[in-house]
Design a protein around this motif. Structure first.
Motif, mmCIF file in Angstrom:
data_model
loop_
_atom_site.group_PDB
_atom_site.id
_atom_site.type_symbol
_atom_site.label_atom_id
_atom_site.label_comp_id
_atom_site.label_asym_id
_atom_site.label_seq_id
_atom_site.Cartn_x
_atom_site.Cartn_y
_atom_site.Cartn_z
ATOM 1 N N THR B 302 36.528 27.113 41.374
ATOM 2 C CA THR B 302 36.982 26.465 40.121
ATOM 3 C C THR B 302 37.885 27.557 39.264
ATOM 4 N N VAL B 303 38.877 26.965 38.778
ATOM 5 C CA VAL B 303 39.777 27.518 37.932
ATOM 6 C C VAL B 303 40.445 26.860 36.693
ATOM 7 N N LYS B 304 40.088 27.343 35.562
ATOM 8 C CA LYS B 304 40.301 26.662 34.282
ATOM 9 C C LYS B 304 41.148 27.458 33.309
ATOM 10 N N ASN B 305 41.807 26.934 32.544
ATOM 11 C CA ASN B 305 42.710 27.496 31.708
ATOM 12 C C ASN B 305 43.150 29.087 32.124
ATOM 13 N N SER B 306 43.998 29.017 33.229
ATOM 14 C CA SER B 306 44.135 30.417 33.789
ATOM 15 C C SER B 306 45.643 30.408 34.315
ATOM 16 N N VAL B 307 46.138 31.687 34.419
ATOM 17 C CA VAL B 307 47.524 31.839 35.183
ATOM 18 C C VAL B 307 47.321 32.439 36.352
ATOM 19 N N GLY B 317 32.796 28.656 45.530
ATOM 20 C CA GLY B 317 31.774 28.723 44.523
ATOM 21 C C GLY B 317 32.139 29.923 43.385
ATOM 22 N N ALA B 318 33.489 30.471 43.280
ATOM 23 C CA ALA B 318 33.791 31.434 42.482
ATOM 24 C C ALA B 318 34.159 30.483 41.101
ATOM 25 N N VAL B 319 34.145 30.993 39.981
ATOM 26 C CA VAL B 319 34.740 30.419 38.793
ATOM 27 C C VAL B 319 35.531 31.300 38.040
ATOM 28 N N VAL B 320 36.796 30.954 37.636
ATOM 29 C CA VAL B 320 37.813 31.837 37.186
ATOM 30 C C VAL B 320 38.083 31.029 35.698
ATOM 31 N N GLU B 321 37.744 31.630 34.709
ATOM 32 C CA GLU B 321 38.116 30.938 33.529
ATOM 33 C C GLU B 321 38.843 31.814 32.515
ATOM 34 N N ASN B 322 40.122 31.327 31.872
ATOM 35 C CA ASN B 322 40.483 32.099 30.889
ATOM 36 C C ASN B 322 41.135 33.424 31.602
ATOM 37 N N CYS B 323 41.660 33.486 32.685
ATOM 38 C CA CYS B 323 41.893 34.660 33.344
ATOM 39 C C CYS B 323 43.478 34.642 33.579
ATOM 40 N N ILE B 324 44.092 35.825 33.684
ATOM 41 C CA ILE B 324 45.549 35.944 34.163
ATOM 42 C C ILE B 324 45.305 36.883 35.463
ATOM 43 N N LEU B 325 45.519 36.508 36.507
ATOM 44 C CA LEU B 325 45.431 37.144 38.058
ATOM 45 C C LEU B 325 46.651 37.431 38.549
ATOM 46 N N MET B 326 47.209 38.627 38.814
ATOM 47 C CA MET B 326 48.496 38.958 39.285
ATOM 48 C C MET B 326 48.329 38.776 40.724
ATOM 49 N N GLN B 327 49.718 39.053 41.286
ATOM 50 C CA GLN B 327 49.780 38.676 42.625
ATOM 51 C C GLN B 327 48.704 39.371 43.530
ATOM 52 N N VAL B 329 45.573 39.121 44.098
ATOM 53 C CA VAL B 329 44.215 39.282 43.762
ATOM 54 C C VAL B 329 43.361 38.334 44.467
ATOM 55 N N GLU B 330 41.990 38.918 44.911
ATOM 56 C CA GLU B 330 41.022 38.064 45.794
ATOM 57 C C GLU B 330 39.949 37.914 44.897
ATOM 58 N N VAL B 331 39.154 36.883 44.613
ATOM 59 C CA VAL B 331 38.040 36.616 44.057
ATOM 60 C C VAL B 331 37.097 36.114 45.008
ATOM 61 N N ARG B 332 36.009 37.150 45.221
ATOM 62 C CA ARG B 332 34.897 36.807 46.040
ATOM 63 C C ARG B 332 33.999 35.591 45.917
ATOM 64 N N GLU B 333 33.380 35.011 46.695
ATOM 65 C CA GLU B 333 32.428 34.143 46.860
ATOM 66 C C GLU B 333 31.570 34.292 45.637
ATOM 67 N N ASN B 334 31.311 32.916 44.754
ATOM 68 C CA ASN B 334 30.259 32.966 43.858
ATOM 69 C C ASN B 334 30.363 33.944 42.869
ATOM 70 N N SER B 335 31.156 34.409 42.514
ATOM 71 C CA SER B 335 31.386 35.334 41.522
ATOM 72 C C SER B 335 32.205 34.445 40.172
ATOM 73 N N THR B 336 31.975 35.059 39.067
ATOM 74 C CA THR B 336 32.392 34.414 37.732
ATOM 75 C C THR B 336 33.219 35.535 37.040
ATOM 76 N N LEU B 337 34.472 34.903 36.524
ATOM 77 C CA LEU B 337 35.368 35.744 35.791
ATOM 78 C C LEU B 337 35.677 35.042 34.395
ATOM 79 N N LYS B 338 35.477 35.501 33.562
ATOM 80 C CA LYS B 338 36.028 35.371 32.125
ATOM 81 C C LYS B 338 36.768 36.006 31.490
ATOM 82 N N TYR B 339 38.089 35.679 30.859
ATOM 83 C CA TYR B 339 38.671 36.443 29.895
ATOM 84 C C TYR B 339 38.931 37.704 30.726
#
Lengths: 403, 372
Positions: B302-307, B317-327, B329-339
């Motif tokens: 899931t990716v919301k309001n992000s760049v 299963g990962a959730v990325v909300e309100n994030c800026i992730l540069m070139q 970047v790997e977001v692992r399974e089932n993890s949650t990132l906000k701001y």
């Protein structure tokens, strides 16, 4: 000119008439594929990754867009002071000149270009296949086996073999017989249209073929049979990775959607074997608040507010809110308006599908002959609420633009 | 042709200090922005879109990533036999200065000395805008100005040392230009893009070279009476990246269609180095909304309001909300990132959510592995 071990000659002059409206304005090798590529990106990228830096591209049919696309060859790292990419169109000499009469004649007319590099061998490629192949391995195989000509082949299901040029081989893979699209195939080794010739042999047989008034000047129909008849050594080189001829609407559609199939190994993101392409300057794609995107490829410049499933979306495509795109290929600059539905279709460049319009149909298994992929040709504007059925092909008319 | 008579200068390290978290290993000019760009892409594209074919990039520290990005200037059509892109790095010996800022000014003077130009457009790093430089230079010529300062109307001053707050008359003639940091209120604030007539450029920079405070803006401020100084208002979007907070906020502003349409104006494209990434792949479990996504990403979460920059992977299963992730970047399974603002090639994941706040995004460093 510095000598080159191998020069590649890419046959890009075919009209691609089986692609219908998709090749109305451009040569088949320039047809978009895979979200940001053109078909010709595959052989060109294969060349540079295989260490081949001298490529002649033989053009004839609607070359404008293709020439523009190739340019200096920079995107493929083929802008070289020695070698590089060369567009070879038919030309006039002192004795007159002629259109390319066939694939063999096209190469014959450009023997002068090849001779400038004095190569040991010549790689003949075509511009209508999607595959990743290390040609250097095939060339090495050609040298090791001492062949005069090496033809790359792959095994196809026997019931599909009648669509291909079929090779019969002895136990050592030496080719014994070649049949072009046999009605009752007895072998399942299909030619991939990739040949390596020792240059002296190529020159000899092309010259002989040129003097034969009855020849159709074609590699498959004339050159290969003549070499077999004369007892030259022709060897099959087996290839088993992904390879697809995209000469028809159905196969082009399939090859695109193959990119979404996890069981099909055509990795376009392998850093060691990237497929290069000429790209335009576009900001990243924007996926909107109302969008729903699943199992698809989408690229730069797109603005998506609708539903996308199992589709390939090229650059600069707009899909408005409430529109649905499924099992389809949407080429650059197309706009799918509010509430429109596109299914099982190829929508070409710069088309507009009007609000509430329906393009394409789900497969009807009861009436498989009537069903097919729908194609909306370049620049067509489909009217609001129009219904375009399965297998239809829309062409932009000279006078009226809307359908 | 006016534009063959104009040269551009970009100070690539100006304002580096504003954003230490991301400029430890790069210059401000090579700060990644908007999914696939570096800040300098906006400055160079602005100059090139005006037809300017001589662009000098003044570097003094940490410019490895910048050189790698710029190459021969090909992507901006600046690989030319005559002129084109020139990198002007520091050198040891000759009359070089030990002070970084002085040395930059010296090299800018030397670069322009070798150009056959009548006008100079000098750009600081730290601002993002799509400017019509052609119009700005035309206005400069029409008003017979010595210096033209591009400004924006803003509610509060930024934190950059070189920003000037202007008072202008009806004809845009600058009556006074004060250091904006001394003022608590907003107004007409410069955005680090100045047009000079050649003689004024030489004079002002030479004065800076011999003054106690070598800032160009300081000299302009002092000499406003001596020269014909004009303002030029840029009414479009201006992103100011003067802190990690503003980096995050400016990044998020791109989610606004009006901002995107202004910054990525079709008439004046922003050019950058191309990397031949494949299109972004959305998986069966992807759920993406209101986000900017560059090519080469693989998204199955899931990716919301992000760049998301090129080649970011968001696993199932990962959730990325309100994030800026540069070139990369790997977001692992089932993890949650906000701001979260993450620098390049970090690996992020774990059972506990990683969250910052609207006011203070959580920062992940380049190549950092943040997993449990």
């Amino acid at each position: 000119m510095k000598n080159k071990q191998c020069v590649a000659m890419l046959l890009a002059g075919g009209q691609g008439s089986r692609l219908g409206v998709l090749t109305g304005k451009l040569a088949k090798p320039a047809v978009p594929y895979g979200g940001k590529y053109r078909i010709i990106d595959f052989p060109l990228s294969n060349c540079i990754h295989s260490g081949i830096d001298t490529v002649g591209i033989l053009t004839q049919y609607k070359p404008l867009e293709l020439n523009d696309y190739i340019g200096s060859g920079k995107p493929w790292d083929l802008d070289r002071s020695n070698g590089g990419v060369h567009i070879l169109a038919p030309y006039q000499g002192k004795e007159g000149g002629d259109w390319y009469k066939g694939t063999a004649n096209a190469i014959y007319q450009n023997l002068g270009f090849i001779k400038r590099y004095n190569p040991e061998c010549v790689l003949i490629l075509s511009g209508d296949h999607i595959y990743k192949m290390d040609y250097s391995k095939m060339i090495e195989f050609h040298k090791q086996s001492g062949a005069d000509c090496t033809i790359s082949v792959m095994e196809v299901p026997l019931d599909e073999a009648s669509r291909f040029g079929i090779m019969h081989v002895a136990s050592d893979d030496r080719i014994t017989k070649f049949e072009e699209k046999p009605k009752e195939p007895k072998s399942n080794l299909a030619s991939m249209g990739v040949y390596v010739f020792s240059f002296n042999m190529l020159e000899k047989y092309l010259s002989e073929d040129e003097n034969n008034q009855n020849s159709s000047n074609d590699f498959g129909k004339d050159i290969i049979p003549a070499m077999l008849k004369a007892g030259e050594k022709l060897v099959a080189y087996r290839f088993s990775d992904y390879w697809k001829d995209v000469g028809t609407v159905d196969s082009l559609w399939e090859a695109n959607l193959d990119l979404l199939n996890p069981k099909i190994h055509l990795n376009l993101s392998d850093p060691k074997w990237k497929i290069y392409s000429r790209t335009s300057e576009l900001p990243p794609q924007y996926i909107g608040k109302t969008a729903k995107v699943e199992n698809s490829l989408i690229t730069a410049g797109c603005d998506i507010a609708g539903n996308i499933d199992y589709s390939i979306i090229f650059e600069n495509v707009t899909v408005e809110q409430g529109a649905t795109v499924e099992y389809s290929v949407i080429m650059p600059g197309a706009v799918i308006k509010k509430g429109a539905t596109v299914r099982y279709s190829i929508v070409a460049q710069n088309t507009v599908v009007g609000e509430g319009a329906t393009v394409g149909e789900e497969p009807d298994y009861n009436d498989a002959h009537e069903w097919g992929i729908t194609v909306v040709g370049e620049g067509v504007k489909v009217k609001n609420n129009a219904v375009i059925g399965a297998k239809q092909m829309l062409r932009k008319e000279e006078d009226g633009e809307t359908v | 042709m006016i534009y063959s008579k104009t040269a551009g200068i970009i100070f690539s390290n100006s304002n580096d200090k504003a954003l230490k978290e991301f400029t430890a290993n790069r210059s401000m000019a090579s700060l990644p922005f908007a999914g696939r760009y570096r800040l300098i892409d906006f400055a160079i594209s602005n100059l090139v879109n005006a037809g300017i074919q001589n662009v000098g990039v003044i570097t003094n520290r940490n410019y490895n990533s910048l050189l790698d990005h710029l190459g021969s200037g090909l992507f901006w059509d600046l690989d030319r036999k005559s002129g084109g892109l020139s990198i002007v790095p520091p050198f040891i010996g000759g009359n070089s200065k030990t002070d970084d800022e002085l040395d930059c000014i010296l090299r800018a003077i030397e670069y322009i000395k070798r150009r056959n130009c009548e006008y100079v457009v000098a750009c600081e790093s730290g601002f993002v805008a799509n400017l019509d430089i052609k119009k700005i230079v035309e206005a400069h010529i029409e008003k017979k100005a010595d210096v033209t300062l591009v400004y924006r109307e803003a509610e509060r001053p930024d934190k950059f040392a070189g920003t000037l707050k202007l008072k202008v008359d009806k004809d845009e003639k600058v009556a006074s230009a004060e250091n904006a940091l001394l003022s608590k209120t907003g107004g007409k604030l410069t955005i680090g893009v100045h047009v000079f007539t050649r003689s004024a450029f030489n004079d002002i920079l030479s004065t800076a070279l011999n003054s106690e405070n070598p800032a160009i803006s300081e000299i302009i401020s002092e000499k406003t009476g001596k020269y014909r100084v004009y303002g030029y208002e840029h009414k479009g979007f201006v992103g100011v990246i003067d802190s990690r907070k503003s980096y995050f906020e400016t990044g998020m502003e791109l989610l606004d269609k009006e901002v995107r349409d202004d910054l990525f104006n079709k008439e004046r494209p922003i050019y950058t180095k191309t990397k031949d990434d494949m299109p972004t792949r959305y998986g069966l479990y992807s759920d993406v909304s209101n986000s900017i996504i560059a090519d080469g990403c693989i998204i199955d979460g899931t990716v919301k309001n992000s760049v998301l920059f090129r080649g970011v992977r968001v696993k199932r299963g990962a959730v990325v909300e309100n994030c800026i992730l540069m070139q990369g970047v790997e977001v692992r399974e089932n993890s949650t990132l906000k701001y979260v603002t993450s620098d390049k090639n970090a690996v992020i994941g774990g059972k506990a959510p990683i969250t910052g706040t609207n006011r203070k995004a959580f920062i992940v460093k380049k190549n950092q592995v943040l997993t449990d």
